[in-house]
Scaffold this motif. Structure first.
Motif, PDB file in Angstrom:
ATOM      1  N   GLY A   1      29.664  18.241 -13.013  1.00 40.39           N
ATOM      2  CA  GLY A   1      28.504  19.100 -13.196  1.00 40.39           C
ATOM      3  C   GLY A   1      28.180  19.481 -14.611  1.00 40.39           C
ATOM      4  N   VAL A   2      28.655  18.704 -15.604  1.00 44.20           N
ATOM      5  CA  VAL A   2      28.390  19.083 -16.995  1.00 44.20           C
ATOM      6  C   VAL A   2      27.373  18.148 -17.656  1.00 44.20           C
ATOM      7  N   GLY A   3      26.841  17.164 -16.909  1.00 45.57           N
ATOM      8  CA  GLY A   3      25.762  16.348 -17.450  1.00 45.57           C
ATOM      9  C   GLY A   3      26.084  14.876 -17.652  1.00 45.57           C
ATOM     10  N   LYS A   4      27.208  14.399 -17.110  1.00 42.77           N
ATOM     11  CA  LYS A   4      27.564  12.988 -17.316  1.00 42.77           C
ATOM     12  C   LYS A   4      26.543  12.068 -16.649  1.00 42.77           C
ATOM     13  N   THR A   5      26.294  12.314 -15.379  1.00 40.05           N
ATOM     14  CA  THR A   5      25.336  11.474 -14.649  1.00 40.05           C
ATOM     15  C   THR A   5      23.927  11.650 -15.200  1.00 40.05           C
ATOM     16  N   MET A   6      23.589  12.891 -15.550  1.00 42.89           N
ATOM     17  CA  MET A   6      22.251  13.167 -16.069  1.00 42.89           C
ATOM     18  C   MET A   6      21.999  12.430 -17.391  1.00 42.89           C
ATOM     19  N   THR A   7      23.055  12.180 -18.145  1.00 39.30           N
ATOM     20  CA  THR A   7      22.896  11.442 -19.396  1.00 39.30           C
ATOM     21  C   THR A   7      22.357  10.044 -19.115  1.00 39.30           C
ATOM     22  N   ALA A   8      22.983   9.356 -18.177  1.00 40.38           N
ATOM     23  CA  ALA A   8      22.529   8.007 -17.826  1.00 40.38           C
ATOM     24  C   ALA A   8      21.122   8.041 -17.235  1.00 40.38           C
ATOM     25  N   GLU A   9      20.866   9.042 -16.386  1.00 34.11           N
ATOM     26  CA  GLU A   9      19.540   9.156 -15.770  1.00 34.11           C
ATOM     27  C   GLU A   9      18.462   9.381 -16.824  1.00 34.11           C
ATOM     28  N   SER A  10      18.752  10.243 -17.783  1.00 34.59           N
ATOM     29  CA  SER A  10      17.737  10.570 -18.790  1.00 34.59           C
ATOM     30  C   SER A  10      17.503   9.406 -19.755  1.00 34.59           C
ATOM     31  N   VAL A  11      18.562   8.625 -20.046  1.00 30.56           N
ATOM     32  CA  VAL A  11      18.389   7.434 -20.882  1.00 30.56           C
ATOM     33  C   VAL A  11      17.455   6.443 -20.185  1.00 30.56           C
ATOM     34  N   ALA A  12      17.663   6.228 -18.886  1.00 26.42           N
ATOM     35  CA  ALA A  12      16.798   5.316 -18.138  1.00 26.42           C
ATOM     36  C   ALA A  12      15.360   5.821 -18.111  1.00 26.42           C
ATOM     37  N   GLU A  13      15.180   7.146 -18.001  1.00 28.84           N
ATOM     38  CA  GLU A  13      13.835   7.708 -17.965  1.00 28.84           C
ATOM     39  C   GLU A  13      13.104   7.500 -19.282  1.00 28.84           C
ATOM     40  N   VAL A  14      13.772   7.799 -20.395  1.00 27.86           N
ATOM     41  CA  VAL A  14      13.103   7.689 -21.684  1.00 27.86           C
ATOM     42  C   VAL A  14      12.831   6.225 -22.029  1.00 27.86           C
ATOM     43  N   MET A  15      13.668   5.304 -21.522  1.00 28.72           N
ATOM     44  CA  MET A  15      13.447   3.872 -21.755  1.00 28.72           C
ATOM     45  C   MET A  15      12.504   3.267 -20.727  1.00 28.72           C
ATOM     46  N   GLN A  16      12.236   4.029 -19.651  1.00 25.04           N
ATOM     47  CA  GLN A  16      11.354   3.588 -18.566  1.00 25.04           C
ATOM     48  C   GLN A  16      11.840   2.277 -17.942  1.00 25.04           C
TER      49      GLN A  16
ATOM     50  N   ASP B   1       0.809  -1.222   0.000  1.00 28.03           N
ATOM     51  CA  ASP B   1       0.000   0.000   0.000  1.00 28.03           C
ATOM     52  C   ASP B   1       0.844   1.274   0.000  1.00 28.03           C
ATOM     53  N   CYS B   2       2.172   1.143   0.081  1.00 31.64           N
ATOM     54  CA  CYS B   2       3.046   2.314  -0.003  1.00 31.64           C
ATOM     55  C   CYS B   2       3.643   2.473  -1.399  1.00 31.64           C
ATOM     56  N   THR B   3       3.252   1.606  -2.329  1.00 36.08           N
ATOM     57  CA  THR B   3       3.785   1.688  -3.687  1.00 36.08           C
ATOM     58  C   THR B   3       2.835   2.466  -4.592  1.00 36.08           C
ATOM     59  N   THR B   4       3.407   3.150  -5.552  1.00 38.30           N
ATOM     60  CA  THR B   4       2.624   3.859  -6.567  1.00 38.30           C
ATOM     61  C   THR B   4       3.321   3.669  -7.913  1.00 38.30           C
ATOM     62  N   GLU B   5       2.597   4.011  -8.969  1.00 39.29           N
ATOM     63  CA  GLU B   5       3.199   3.942 -10.292  1.00 39.29           C
ATOM     64  C   GLU B   5       4.230   5.068 -10.439  1.00 39.29           C
ATOM     65  N   ILE B   6       5.253   4.823 -11.213  1.00 36.73           N
ATOM     66  CA  ILE B   6       6.307   5.813 -11.422  1.00 36.73           C
ATOM     67  C   ILE B   6       5.824   6.888 -12.395  1.00 36.73           C
ATOM     68  N   LYS B   7       6.093   8.142 -12.050  1.00 37.04           N
ATOM     69  CA  LYS B   7       5.804   9.247 -12.957  1.00 37.04           C
ATOM     70  C   LYS B   7       7.074   9.545 -13.743  1.00 37.04           C
ATOM     71  N   TRP B   8       7.090   9.085 -14.979  1.00 40.50           N
ATOM     72  CA  TRP B   8       8.304   9.182 -15.796  1.00 40.50           C
ATOM     73  C   TRP B   8       8.527  10.615 -16.276  1.00 40.50           C
ATOM     74  N   ASP B   9       9.770  11.026 -16.246  1.00 40.03           N
ATOM     75  CA  ASP B   9      10.155  12.339 -16.766  1.00 40.03           C
ATOM     76  C   ASP B   9      10.512  12.165 -18.238  1.00 40.03           C
ATOM     77  N   THR B  10       9.494  12.155 -19.075  1.00 43.78           N
ATOM     78  CA  THR B  10       9.698  11.861 -20.495  1.00 43.78           C
ATOM     79  C   THR B  10      10.484  12.950 -21.213  1.00 43.78           C
ATOM     80  N   ALA B  11      10.554  14.134 -20.606  1.00 43.63           N
ATOM     81  CA  ALA B  11      11.282  15.237 -21.258  1.00 43.63           C
ATOM     82  C   ALA B  11      12.739  15.302 -20.818  1.00 43.63           C
ATOM     83  N   ALA B  12      13.161  14.353 -19.942  1.00 44.52           N
ATOM     84  CA  ALA B  12      14.506  14.440 -19.374  1.00 44.52           C
ATOM     85  C   ALA B  12      15.586  14.361 -20.444  1.00 44.52           C
TER      86      ALA B  12
END
Length: 620
Positions: free
Chosen positions: A427-442, A365-376
């Motif tokens: 701080g130039v986006g290396k980690t964000m690249t991996a994060e955004s790939v995972a988001e768009v692939m869900q 009861d503490c789980t919810t569906e993930i709200k994907w950041d499709t624009a990431a």
């Protein structure tokens, strides 16, 4: 009675069997039995063994004569002061009576009325629990003369023996209370019992009760339905009812039969509905979680975690990778649960918290569906000359996740992974690249760093082995952040780090998933990595155009971008900051605006920027 012979023996005439000169046989050669008898306990309660038959031995109580009777009632001295004798046990010998009891006790666990020797022992739990059925059948069923006579005989004996217990039980239940000595009268095997566990109402099937010899507490053994990653089955649980004086309301017990709950129908309906949802979560699921979760420690203790993270529900992986506790079920439970099974299903699932990096038990009861950041991914800022690499990175990742790349190394199982190196300053986006790939692939993003793996070679190898098996199973994207320690060129002097690099290289050979490696020193990596990297992307410090884009992206998420003029955005972009610093600046400015009960504006950001010693004040 005549005493049996101490020795029953048949001695062969063979010379090897004949007595020796001292009158004895060779040990173990006489074909016979030598009987010895237990003596009376001495003053210390100890007994011994003797060749002599005890003088007080009696003839067997059960013989051909006793076998003629419908019942054998064993009586013993009673010490309650209310009667001289109490019944120890009853043996049912009447076939007609066995047939009658078969209907009354139908479905009662542990009772097989077709046994040649059917025995009931005090306090006669099955007969107490089914007493109303016994009486109803006796009064309403048409019985032949023999059966009726035997039933009446048993009724008379039991009614006399159980009268007090039955009357007290009826009176207590009518008042909604129970005493500690009569707790057992409430619980019939396979009763649905309810309890509050972890702040949630749960249902179980009652199995049996026992007394804790030390504390005299009543132990209630129950079972519930769980999932072990492959099959549904039962797991055991136990409630303890400490000794209490007098009476207590039934509904205040740690666990009590559902039929005594005033809202039993609604509870049953609600728990079955929850069980249906729980059933649908077998296998692998990726969810958002916020709430308390339970961790299992090595010493069978548990620990409560407050989790706010994306989680992976996977009982099979929990069993494989969790070192301390595994989910083990027993019993015959169908793969398609019935409502009876759903009613007593666990309220929890097993899996992994990506943020906490812990294997835990989660409440559904503490789980919810993930709200994907499709624009990431679209928001990812790269220099113009490298913008086309975004599409290449995403294409590689999607192809790997869908197993479109069937190329394999000469050695079966090698070279199936996709490895992408992201290098550049912080701080130039290396980690964000991996994060955004995972988001768009869900898909999940599993982030680890050198600190998570440790520095001891055997620990690194063990951790990497589990992670590199686990991540592809989930179709996840793996990010090894700040991987320099594993990628730097090997030297002739630093043997310890050389070993870490060698382990990492060897493990990568057989990795089958998507891996992002981030490093701040791309020019210092070991040459062996060059042949293993499919895509290498070098990030530069953000220019003014890129910084303005980053400011706009973050402002769009936390405030109204229109509240900032183009001039103000240009002034912000002129300050040499990386993406992480911009994010932190806006977070601090947002807290300042909240404290002033105002919307975030340029002045709040200006105040925070002015705190930087190297930043001159900006004009509006």
């Amino acid at each position: 009675m005549a005493a049996p012979s101490d020795d029953t023996s048949t001695v062969s005439s063979d010379t090897t069997q004949q007595p020796a000169d001292n009158g004895t046989h060779t040990p173990g050669t006489i074909c016979g039995v030598h009987n010895v008898y237990e003596t009376k306990p001495d003053e210390n309660g100890e007994t011994s063994w003797s060749k002599e038959l005890p003088e007080t031995i009696l003839d067997p109580a059960e013989d051909a004569e006793s076998a003629q009777y419908a019942l054998i009632v064993r009586n013993q001295k009673c010490y309650t002061g209310r009667k001289s004798l109490s019944i120890h046990s009853i043996v049912i010998q009447s076939d007609a009576l066995k047939k009658y009891l078969g209907k009354v006790l139908d479905g009662y666990p542990g009772v097989t009325v077709t046994l040649e020797r059917l025995e009931f022992y005090a306090p006669f739990k099955p007969l107490v629990h089914r007493w109303e059925d016994f009486v109803k059948a006796r009064d309403e069923e048409e019985l032949d003369e023999v059966t009726k006579g035997h039933v009446d005989l048993l009724y008379t004996i039991l009614e006399g023996e159980l009268r007090d217990i039955l009357a007290r039980k009826k009176d207590l239940i009518r008042n909604g209370v129970i005493t500690h000595p009569l707790l057992w009268t409430l619980f019939e095997p396979d009763d649905v019992v309810v309890a509050n566990v972890g702040g949630r109402q749960c249902a179980y099937l009652f199995v049996d009760d026992a007394i804790n010899c030390r504390t005299k507490a009543v132990l209630l053994d129950v079972k519930y339905v769980d999932f072990d990653g492959d099959d549904f089955g039962y797991r055991d649980y136990q409630f303890e009812v400490p000794v209490f004086i007098g009476t207590t309301p039934i509904t205040t017990l740690p666990a009590f039969p559902l039929r005594y709950h005033p809202d039993k129908d609604a509870i049953k309906e609600r728990l079955i509905a929850r069980g249906k949802i729980w059933e649908q979560h077998k296998g692998y699921h990726y969810k958002q979680y916020e709430g308390i979760a339970i961790g299992f420690l090595e010493d069978d203790e548990t620990r409560r975690y407050h989790v706010k993270s994306r989680i992976i529900i996977d009982a099979d992986a929990f069993n494989v990778f969790h070192p301390h506790e595994s989910v083990s079920v027993w019993g015959d439970v169908p793969n398609e649960l019935t409502d009876d099974h759903r009613l007593v299903a666990s309220p929890a699932v097993y899996g992994y918290s990506l943020k906490d990096k812990e294997w835990l038990q989660f409440y559904l009861d503490c789980t919810t569906e993930i709200k994907w950041d499709t624009a990431a991914f679209d928001a990812l800022v790269l220099p113009k000359e490298q913008e086309n690499l975004k599409d290449l990175i995403l294409a590689f990742a999607k192809a790997q996740s869908k197993s479109l790349d069937h190329f394999d190394d000469v050695v079966q199982g090698k070279g199936r992974g996709i490895i992408m190196q992201l290098s550049g300053p912080p701080g130039v986006g290396k980690t964000m690249t991996a994060e955004s790939v995972a988001e768009v692939m869900q898909v999940p993003l599993y982030v680890m760093s050198a600190g998570d793996l440790g520095s001891e070679a055997y620990k690194v190898e063990r951790s990497l082995k589990d992670i590199l098996r686990m991540v592809p199973k989930w179709g996840a994207v793996l990010l090894l952040d700040e991987a320099d320690v594993f990628m730097e060129a090997r030297t002739a002097t630093d043997l310890k780090r050389n070993e870490l690099v060698s382990i990492f290289l060897r493990m990568l050979e057989y990795y089958e998933g998507i891996l992002f490696l981030t490093t701040n020193r791309a020019d210092e990596i070991d040459p062996a990595f060059e042949s293993r990297i499919h895509v290498s992307l070098a990030y530069q410090n953000l220019d003014a155009t890129s910084r303005r884009h980053v400011w706009c992206q973050f402002l769009a998420r936390s405030a109204n971008t229109e509240a900032f003029s183009n001039v103000q955005l240009d002034q912000l972009a002129a300050v040499e900051l990386n993406g992480r610093q911009i994010k932190n600046m806006l977070k601090t400015a947002g807290l300042l605006a909240w404290s002033q009960k105002k919307d975030l504006n340029f002045e709040h950001v200006q105040t925070v920027l002015n705190l930087r010693k190297s930043t001159a004040p900006l004009s509006a």
